[in-house]
Scaffold this motif. Structure first.
Motif, PDB file in Angstrom:
ATOM      1  N   ALA A  41       0.855  -1.197   0.000  1.00 13.89           N
ATOM      2  CA  ALA A  41       0.000   0.000   0.000  1.00 13.89           C
ATOM      3  C   ALA A  41       0.884   1.238   0.000  1.00 13.89           C
ATOM      4  O   ALA A  41       1.144   1.831   1.053  1.00 13.89           O
ATOM      5  CB  ALA A  41      -0.935  -0.007   1.202  1.00 13.89           C
ATOM      6  N   PRO A  42       1.374   1.677  -1.162  1.00 12.65           N
ATOM      7  CA  PRO A  42       2.223   2.875  -1.210  1.00 12.65           C
ATOM      8  C   PRO A  42       1.432   4.133  -0.876  1.00 12.65           C
ATOM      9  O   PRO A  42       0.204   4.161  -0.995  1.00 12.65           O
ATOM     10  CB  PRO A  42       2.714   2.896  -2.662  1.00 12.65           C
ATOM     11  N   ALA A  43       2.140   5.175  -0.465  1.00  7.30           N
ATOM     12  CA  ALA A  43       1.499   6.412  -0.040  1.00  7.30           C
ATOM     13  C   ALA A  43       0.759   7.085  -1.194  1.00  7.30           C
ATOM     14  O   ALA A  43       1.205   7.067  -2.344  1.00  7.30           O
ATOM     15  CB  ALA A  43       2.540   7.372   0.526  1.00  7.30           C
ATOM     16  N   ILE A  44      -0.371   7.711  -0.857  1.00  8.87           N
ATOM     17  CA  ILE A  44      -1.148   8.449  -1.853  1.00  8.87           C
ATOM     18  C   ILE A  44      -0.458   9.757  -2.208  1.00  8.87           C
ATOM     19  O   ILE A  44      -0.399  10.152  -3.375  1.00  8.87           O
ATOM     20  CB  ILE A  44      -2.572   8.713  -1.327  1.00  8.87           C
ATOM     21  N   ILE A  45       0.095  10.466  -1.206  1.00 10.94           N
ATOM     22  CA  ILE A  45       0.810  11.717  -1.450  1.00 10.94           C
ATOM     23  C   ILE A  45       2.265  11.394  -1.746  1.00 10.94           C
ATOM     24  O   ILE A  45       2.932  10.701  -0.975  1.00 10.94           O
ATOM     25  CB  ILE A  45       0.680  12.657  -0.240  1.00 10.94           C
ATOM     26  N   GLN A  46       2.755  11.917  -2.874  1.00 13.96           N
ATOM     27  CA  GLN A  46       4.094  11.589  -3.346  1.00 13.96           C
ATOM     28  C   GLN A  46       4.872  12.871  -3.663  1.00 13.96           C
ATOM     29  O   GLN A  46       4.271  13.926  -3.912  1.00 13.96           O
ATOM     30  CB  GLN A  46       3.995  10.738  -4.620  1.00 13.96           C
ATOM     31  N   PRO A  47       6.217  12.801  -3.684  1.00 12.13           N
ATOM     32  CA  PRO A  47       7.001  13.961  -4.118  1.00 12.13           C
ATOM     33  C   PRO A  47       6.659  14.314  -5.562  1.00 12.13           C
ATOM     34  O   PRO A  47       6.711  13.457  -6.446  1.00 12.13           O
ATOM     35  CB  PRO A  47       8.450  13.478  -3.990  1.00 12.13           C
ATOM     36  N   ALA A  48       6.310  15.551  -5.814  1.00 17.14           N
ATOM     37  CA  ALA A  48       5.859  15.932  -7.155  1.00 17.14           C
ATOM     38  C   ALA A  48       6.960  15.781  -8.192  1.00 17.14           C
ATOM     39  O   ALA A  48       6.711  15.344  -9.315  1.00 17.14           O
ATOM     40  CB  ALA A  48       5.336  17.365  -7.141  1.00 17.14           C
ATOM     41  N   GLY A  49       8.185  16.150  -7.822  1.00 13.56           N
ATOM     42  CA  GLY A  49       9.262  16.120  -8.799  1.00 13.56           C
ATOM     43  C   GLY A  49       9.471  14.758  -9.412  1.00 13.56           C
ATOM     44  O   GLY A  49       9.767  14.634 -10.604  1.00 13.56           O
ATOM     45  N   VAL A  50       9.327  13.708  -8.614  1.00 14.44           N
ATOM     46  CA  VAL A  50       9.510  12.345  -9.103  1.00 14.44           C
ATOM     47  C   VAL A  50       8.550  12.063 -10.253  1.00 14.44           C
ATOM     48  O   VAL A  50       8.928  11.551 -11.307  1.00 14.44           O
ATOM     49  CB  VAL A  50       9.285  11.334  -7.958  1.00 14.44           C
ATOM     50  N   PHE A  51       7.276  12.423 -10.050  1.00 14.91           N
ATOM     51  CA  PHE A  51       6.282  12.155 -11.086  1.00 14.91           C
ATOM     52  C   PHE A  51       6.462  13.064 -12.286  1.00 14.91           C
ATOM     53  O   PHE A  51       6.399  12.618 -13.436  1.00 14.91           O
ATOM     54  CB  PHE A  51       4.871  12.327 -10.512  1.00 14.91           C
ATOM     55  N   LEU A  52       6.667  14.343 -12.046  1.00 14.01           N
ATOM     56  CA  LEU A  52       6.729  15.288 -13.152  1.00 14.01           C
ATOM     57  C   LEU A  52       7.923  15.012 -14.053  1.00 14.01           C
ATOM     58  O   LEU A  52       7.889  15.311 -15.248  1.00 14.01           O
ATOM     59  CB  LEU A  52       6.780  16.718 -12.621  1.00 14.01           C
ATOM     60  N   ASP A  53       8.958  14.404 -13.507  1.00 12.52           N
ATOM     61  CA  ASP A  53      10.129  14.067 -14.310  1.00 12.52           C
ATOM     62  C   ASP A  53       9.930  12.794 -15.125  1.00 12.52           C
ATOM     63  O   ASP A  53      10.570  12.610 -16.151  1.00 12.52           O
ATOM     64  CB  ASP A  53      11.366  13.878 -13.423  1.00 12.52           C
ATOM     65  N   GLN A  54       9.065  11.886 -14.672  1.00  9.46           N
ATOM     66  CA  GLN A  54       9.044  10.548 -15.245  1.00  9.46           C
ATOM     67  C   GLN A  54       7.789  10.176 -16.026  1.00  9.46           C
ATOM     68  O   GLN A  54       7.843   9.299 -16.883  1.00  9.46           O
ATOM     69  CB  GLN A  54       9.237   9.496 -14.123  1.00  9.46           C
ATOM     70  N   ILE A  55       6.657  10.781 -15.744  1.00  4.84           N
ATOM     71  CA  ILE A  55       5.418  10.249 -16.318  1.00  4.84           C
ATOM     72  C   ILE A  55       5.108  10.776 -17.704  1.00  4.84           C
ATOM     73  O   ILE A  55       4.289  10.198 -18.416  1.00  4.84           O
ATOM     74  CB  ILE A  55       4.212  10.530 -15.395  1.00  4.84           C
ATOM     75  N   GLY A  56       5.715  11.897 -18.114  1.00  8.18           N
ATOM     76  CA  GLY A  56       5.478  12.398 -19.458  1.00  8.18           C
ATOM     77  C   GLY A  56       4.430  13.488 -19.526  1.00  8.18           C
ATOM     78  O   GLY A  56       3.642  13.700 -18.606  1.00  8.18           O
ATOM     79  N   GLU A  57       4.438  14.162 -20.667  1.00  2.88           N
ATOM     80  CA  GLU A  57       3.627  15.364 -20.841  1.00  2.88           C
ATOM     81  C   GLU A  57       2.135  15.108 -20.720  1.00  2.88           C
ATOM     82  O   GLU A  57       1.391  15.936 -20.202  1.00  2.88           O
ATOM     83  CB  GLU A  57       3.936  15.993 -22.199  1.00  2.88           C
ATOM     84  N   GLN A  58       1.647  13.990 -21.256  1.00  5.97           N
ATOM     85  CA  GLN A  58       0.209  13.780 -21.298  1.00  5.97           C
ATOM     86  C   GLN A  58      -0.395  13.612 -19.908  1.00  5.97           C
ATOM     87  O   GLN A  58      -1.582  13.867 -19.714  1.00  5.97           O
ATOM     88  CB  GLN A  58      -0.131  12.561 -22.166  1.00  5.97           C
ATOM     89  N   VAL A  59       0.402  13.169 -18.950  1.00  4.12           N
ATOM     90  CA  VAL A  59      -0.117  12.962 -17.603  1.00  4.12           C
ATOM     91  C   VAL A  59       0.347  14.050 -16.648  1.00  4.12           C
ATOM     92  O   VAL A  59      -0.381  14.433 -15.729  1.00  4.12           O
ATOM     93  CB  VAL A  59       0.280  11.560 -17.076  1.00  4.12           C
TER      94      VAL A  59
END
Length: 391
Positions: free
Chosen positions: A32-50
């Motif tokens: 059960a990973p945390a719902i709130i995550q560091p934004a930078g991790v996602f914004l760097d990896q998930i891509g423009e569409q998301v």
């Protein structure tokens, strides 16, 4: 909660419990990973569409955080917390909410908050075996929930990478085409422009600002951008940092100076990406295009063909499957196989399940060595609606 909504919630939870039981029997540990995550991790990896649909906020301590837009990155981070040396195999399952802004407004099939039940497999060196396991389990999961009328869509990003490598493109255009692969309209506009030798319109504010920072180092470039935004009264808002803005401006200026691609190269790429057919037929078409262009992508095509042989050998019905060369899903951490399960009555943008291989994600998250990884997630609300609609 009304009686009707309570009944729907219980049905959804019951379905999720059954899915997690199936995954547990296959050797996947529930997490059960945390719902709130560091934004930078996602914004760097998930891509423009998301990234543009991710809910980002700053807490009272000034840390930039986000509501997780998917669960693959949080589960990958959890793997690294447990195995900092990234030297262990692990299989995890999960069930929980994810959050994405819906630009056309929330709907039953595109809600702002939705639930995913899924599995992630880390560190298995035999990638083909892990891919087969992932697809087989995803199919078994939706069938066990009662879904009967569905089709499979496949793609393979590694094949596209092999194509641009075989074409021996200049590094600049190779990297840009890889970067924009997940956004077909932008990709094709870029390909048309660089193959026709046309350049971006030079007399724009962006170009003028890019010229100012062209000879500056990164720190100075960011200072110039910050001063310009301040002078124009433009707030630094959204998901872009000063560094990213400066990098994009420099990239824009470099486009103005770059040599175009030969037009025949653009034609070959277009031909490849128009291929969408049943798996065997698609492989034959791609082989024919490659042979006609004098390109060697046999290794990639052989791996795809062998994967389909094994899937059929393990009982996965491919009679309604399609291989689409341009298909890459929306999350830009994928690096190889991608697939999704599409239910009758829902279009390609509304899959009930999907996933793929993301071998580069863990090193981007800080792993000290490459970690082969593949996963799949089920959109449980869509799955339940598709099952009940087909009942």
């Amino acid at each position: 909660m009304t009686a009707e909504s309570a009944k729907a919630f219980e049905a959804l939870e019951g379905q999720a419990r059954a899915l997690l039981d199936l995954f547990a029997r296959a050797g996947y540990e529930p997490v059960a990973p945390a719902i709130i995550q560091p934004a930078g991790v996602f914004l760097d990896q998930i891509g423009e569409q998301v990234r543009g649909r991710t809910y980002v906020f700053t807490d009272l301590a000034g840390e930039e955080l986000c509501l997780r837009p998917d669960l693959t990155v949080p589960v990958s981070r959890l793997y690294l917390e447990r195995h900092p040396q990234a030297d262990e195999q692990a299989r995890y399952s999960y069930n929980g909410p994810a959050f994405r802004f819906q630009p056309l407004g929330p709907s039953a099939t595109h809600p702002r908050e939705f639930r995913q039940a899924g599995i992630e497999c880390f560190g298995v060196p035999d990638k083909e075996n892990a891919d087969i396991e992932m697809i087989r389990l995803a199919v078994e999961a939706v069938k066990s929930a009662g879904l009967r009328d569905f089709s499979l869509r496949f793609g393979d990003i590694a094949l596209f990478y092999a194509l641009v490598d075989a074409l021996q493109l200049p590094k600049r255009w190779r990297n840009k085409l890889r970067h924009y692969f997940w956004r077909p309209p932008v990709f094709h506009a870029l390909l048309d422009r660089i193959a026709q030798g046309t350049r971006p319109e030079p007399d724009t504010l962006a170009t003028a600002l890019a010229d100012k920072i062209a000879s500056a180092d990164q720190a100075r470039a960011e200072e110039i951008v910050a001063a310009y935004l301040d002078a124009q009264g433009i707030p630094l808002a959204g998901n872009r940092s000063l560094r990213e803005i400066a990098e994009r401006l420099l990239d824009h200026a470099a486009d103005l100076r770059a040599d175009p691609l030969p037009q025949e190269v653009g034609t070959v790429i277009d031909y490849v990406l128009t291929v969408s057919a049943p798996p065997r037929e698609a492989c034959d078409k791609l082989a024919m295009i490659a042979k006609g262009a004098g390109l060697d992508i046999d290794a990639g095509l052989g791996a795809i063909s062998r994967r389909f042989d094994r899937l059929e050998g393990e009982g996965v019905d491919l009679s309604r499957a399609t291989f689409t060369a341009e298909f890459g899903r929306k999350l830009e951490y994928y690096s190889g196989l991608v697939f999704q399960i599409e239910a009758e009555g829902l279009d390609e943008t509304e899959p009930v399940a999907g996933g793929g291989r993301y071998d580069n994600l863990l090193t981007a998250l800080g792993a000290p060595r490459p970690v082969p990884a593949v996963g799949s997630a089920i959109h449980t609300e869509r799955l339940l609606a598709a099952v009940e609609g087909g009942a």
